[in-house]
Design a protein around this motif. Structure first.
Motif, PDB file in Angstrom:
ATOM      1  N   ARG A   1       0.829  -1.216   0.000  1.00  0.00           N
ATOM      2  CA  ARG A   1       0.000   0.000   0.000  1.00  0.00           C
ATOM      3  C   ARG A   1       0.862   1.265   0.000  1.00  0.00           C
ATOM      4  NH1 ARG A   1      -2.924  -1.414   3.921  1.00  0.00           N
ATOM      5  NH2 ARG A   1      -2.037  -0.140   5.588  1.00  0.00           N
ATOM      6  N   ARG A   2       1.951   1.264   0.764  1.00  0.00           N
ATOM      7  CA  ARG A   2       2.824   2.447   0.792  1.00  0.00           C
ATOM      8  C   ARG A   2       3.581   2.616  -0.524  1.00  0.00           C
ATOM      9  NH1 ARG A   2       4.978   1.462   7.026  1.00  0.00           N
ATOM     10  NH2 ARG A   2       3.126   2.382   8.049  1.00  0.00           N
ATOM     11  N   LEU A   3       4.050   1.514  -1.076  1.00  0.00           N
ATOM     12  CA  LEU A   3       4.710   1.585  -2.382  1.00  0.00           C
ATOM     13  C   LEU A   3       3.730   2.060  -3.442  1.00  0.00           C
ATOM     14  CD1 LEU A   3       7.223   0.942  -4.155  1.00  0.00           C
ATOM     15  CD2 LEU A   3       6.293  -1.376  -4.425  1.00  0.00           C
ATOM     16  N   TYR A   4       2.523   1.567  -3.370  1.00  0.00           N
ATOM     17  CA  TYR A   4       1.452   1.919  -4.312  1.00  0.00           C
ATOM     18  C   TYR A   4       1.155   3.419  -4.245  1.00  0.00           C
ATOM     19  CZ  TYR A   4      -3.426   1.622  -6.087  1.00  0.00           C
ATOM     20  OH  TYR A   4      -4.605   1.779  -6.774  1.00  0.00           O
ATOM     21  N   LEU A   5       1.010   3.961  -3.043  1.00  0.00           N
ATOM     22  CA  LEU A   5       0.703   5.382  -2.883  1.00  0.00           C
ATOM     23  C   LEU A   5       1.860   6.262  -3.345  1.00  0.00           C
ATOM     24  CD1 LEU A   5      -1.078   5.321   0.605  1.00  0.00           C
ATOM     25  CD2 LEU A   5      -2.141   5.720  -1.626  1.00  0.00           C
ATOM     26  N   ALA A   6       3.086   5.846  -3.036  1.00  0.00           N
ATOM     27  CA  ALA A   6       4.246   6.632  -3.464  1.00  0.00           C
ATOM     28  C   ALA A   6       4.319   6.717  -4.979  1.00  0.00           C
ATOM     29  CB  ALA A   6       5.524   6.001  -2.909  1.00  0.00           C
ATOM     30  N   ARG A   7       4.048   5.602  -5.644  1.00  0.00           N
ATOM     31  CA  ARG A   7       4.121   5.591  -7.105  1.00  0.00           C
ATOM     32  C   ARG A   7       2.967   6.369  -7.733  1.00  0.00           C
ATOM     33  NH1 ARG A   7       5.752  -0.347  -9.160  1.00  0.00           N
ATOM     34  NH2 ARG A   7       6.225   0.871 -11.044  1.00  0.00           N
ATOM     35  N   ILE A   8       1.809   6.390  -7.074  1.00  0.00           N
ATOM     36  CA  ILE A   8       0.684   7.177  -7.586  1.00  0.00           C
ATOM     37  C   ILE A   8       1.025   8.662  -7.572  1.00  0.00           C
ATOM     38  CG2 ILE A   8      -1.630   7.990  -7.007  1.00  0.00           C
ATOM     39  CD1 ILE A   8      -2.308   5.152  -6.189  1.00  0.00           C
ATOM     40  N   VAL A   9       1.573   9.133  -6.446  1.00  0.00           N
ATOM     41  CA  VAL A   9       1.936  10.551  -6.340  1.00  0.00           C
ATOM     42  C   VAL A   9       2.975  10.903  -7.400  1.00  0.00           C
ATOM     43  CG1 VAL A   9       2.985  12.295  -4.853  1.00  0.00           C
ATOM     44  CG2 VAL A   9       1.367  10.650  -3.891  1.00  0.00           C
ATOM     45  N   ASN A  10       3.970  10.042  -7.552  1.00  0.00           N
ATOM     46  CA  ASN A  10       4.985  10.255  -8.585  1.00  0.00           C
ATOM     47  C   ASN A  10       4.370  10.334  -9.968  1.00  0.00           C
ATOM     48  OD1 ASN A  10       7.503  10.702  -7.566  1.00  0.00           O
ATOM     49  ND2 ASN A  10       8.106   8.563  -7.498  1.00  0.00           N
ATOM     50  N   ARG A  11       3.377   9.498 -10.206  1.00  0.00           N
ATOM     51  CA  ARG A  11       2.756   9.426 -11.524  1.00  0.00           C
ATOM     52  C   ARG A  11       2.107  10.748 -11.922  1.00  0.00           C
ATOM     53  NH1 ARG A  11       3.247   6.405 -16.087  1.00  0.00           N
ATOM     54  NH2 ARG A  11       1.263   6.082 -17.148  1.00  0.00           N
TER      55      ARG A  11
END
Length: 429
Positions: free
Chosen positions: A32-42
């Motif tokens: 979930r944390r990796l997922y959220l970090a990559r969403i913000v980056n996206r």
């Protein structure tokens, strides 16, 4: 009584969701944390990628310079294999935080300079190149982190969920990008991108990625070269090597068409039209990501052959139909097979490659495929100035036909099994 029935239905729906693959993934704190970090980056990356290409074109009015920007954004990928051994031995969460902070500092230089001086195309090109270089650290680190956080049987769903979410958010960002550039300027989007790097770094700081036996060790020169060679050997001795060769065919043609896209969009409208083109591409990738799980049990080789023929036809339609809504539809349809392919090939490599080799293999395959990409940008930009952007985009369909031809003639690719049939750690053995 109605309230009780409603509550039961709600509880049943929640229970089914928690028991589903998606529910299991989102209950995983690390994922979930990796997922959220990559969403913000996206979000930041999508706005930045459009802003940088448009700003270069705005400053120069030349497709050669947009091609040069694309060249610089891809050139560091060629040397990505040099970073693979470092990533495989690094503490991934710490590495991702440091890289995110460095990316924020680099990208914020454009709005800072704009406050006191006129932004030059040289500065924008330098930022594009530096960000691409830093990306050679965080991209394989993110790929290497995922299979350490998620069970093998959930990797296809994890890749599909991430890709679908990224494409959804990217589609919204890109659809708004033209209007945002018109209202706030392209430079303002650089400042926003810097903020997204900071936020994602916070999520990465909270991430705890399981280690391997080499994590935290510092290799000698001999060990470093041996690590690098080990990654190359796995690619050379497995089907991954054939995938790399096939992808290289299309890399140059795709890069060439991307280099002239701002000029092609400008001929049909302007910044808003360019944003619509990127949005159409992202919607196509989103659709592909959403339906990718339906192709997990289909022979991967057969899907690639049929899917990329559809992509080739779509690319030709872009420059032949003439009506903007139909052009955008062709552009979106052409990218659907690519969205499916991206999800399935990621899951295939993450399953078949051992975890302690994954960063090396990911960065090396990226380097090999990208070796021809920068040349595609330069040649595409130069040809766009001479022959027109529409000619370059239409010609890119040849790249997809070459890809299909290679998958047809190589038995290991043509008969490649469904993704769900790939045995864990089976590549290179």
């Amino acid at each position: 009584m109605a309230d009780i029935d409603s509550s039961a239905k709600s509880t049943g729906w929640r229970g089914r969701f928690r028991a589903s693959k998606t529910g299991t993934l989102l209950a995983n704190t690390g994922f979930r944390r990796l997922y959220l970090a990559r969403i913000v980056n996206r979000v930041g990356d999508k706005l930045y990628s459009i802003a940088s290409m448009w700003l270069v074109y705005q400053l120069t009015g030349s497709t050669f310079y947009t091609g040069l920007a694309g060249f610089l954004s891809r050139l560091p990928i060629v040397f990505g294999f040099l970073f693979g051994p470092i990533v495989d031995r690094s503490r991934l969460s710490r590495l991702l935080v440091l890289v995110g902070a460095a990316q924020a500092i680099v990208v914020v230089s454009v709005p800072v300079v704009a406050r006191v001086h006129t932004v030059s195309v040289s500065l924008v090109l330098a930022v594009v190149g530096l960000l691409a270089l830093l990306g050679r650290l965080n991209a394989p680190a993110e790929k290497a982190a995922l299979p350490r956080l998620v069970d093998d049987e959930l990797l296809p769903r994890a890749n599909s969920l991430e890709s679908a979410t990224h494409q959804t958010i990217g589609a919204v960002a890109e659809a708004l990008s033209g209007a945002l550039i018109a209202v706030f300027s392209a430079v303002a989007l650089f400042a926003f991108d810097a903020a997204t790097f900071v936020v994602s770094a916070v999520f990465f700081a909270l991430l705890s990625v399981p280690t391997t036996e080499k994590t935290g060790t510092s290799p000698s020169v001999t060990e470093y070269l041996a690590d690098m060679r080990e990654g190359f050997e796995l690619i050379r001795n497995s089907v991954v090597g054939h995938m790399v060769v096939a992808a290289s065919f299309v890399s140059a043609f795709t890069a060439g068409s991307t280099a002239v896209l701002p000029a092609f969009a400008d001929s049909l409208g302007g910044a808003e039209t360019y944003g619509l083109f990127i949005a159409a591409m992202t919607v196509g990738l989103l659709v592909g990501s959403l339906v990718a799980s339906r192709f997990e049990t289909i022979r991967f080789g057969r899907f690639v052959i049929v899917g990329f023929l559809i992509t080739a036809v779509g690319q030709l339609g872009i420059v032949t139909v003439g009506w903007l809504p139909a052009v955008l539809l062709c552009y979106g349809i052409a990218t659907i097979p690519i969205g499916i392919y991206n999800v399935l090939v990621s899951a295939t490599i993450q399953t078949g490659v051992p975890n302690d080799l994954l960063a090396r293999v990911s960065s090396t395959t990226g380097s090999l495929v990208a070796a021809v990409g920068p040349l595609g940008y330069l040649i595409g930009g130069a040809f766009g100035d001479r022959y027109g952007s529409a000619t370059v985009i239409g010609f890119s369909a040849i790249g997809y036909c070459l890809l299909v031809g290679y998958w047809l003639v190589v038995p290991a690719l043509r008969e490649f099994p469904p993704v769900t049939s790939v045995e864990p750690n089976s590549f290179g053995t």
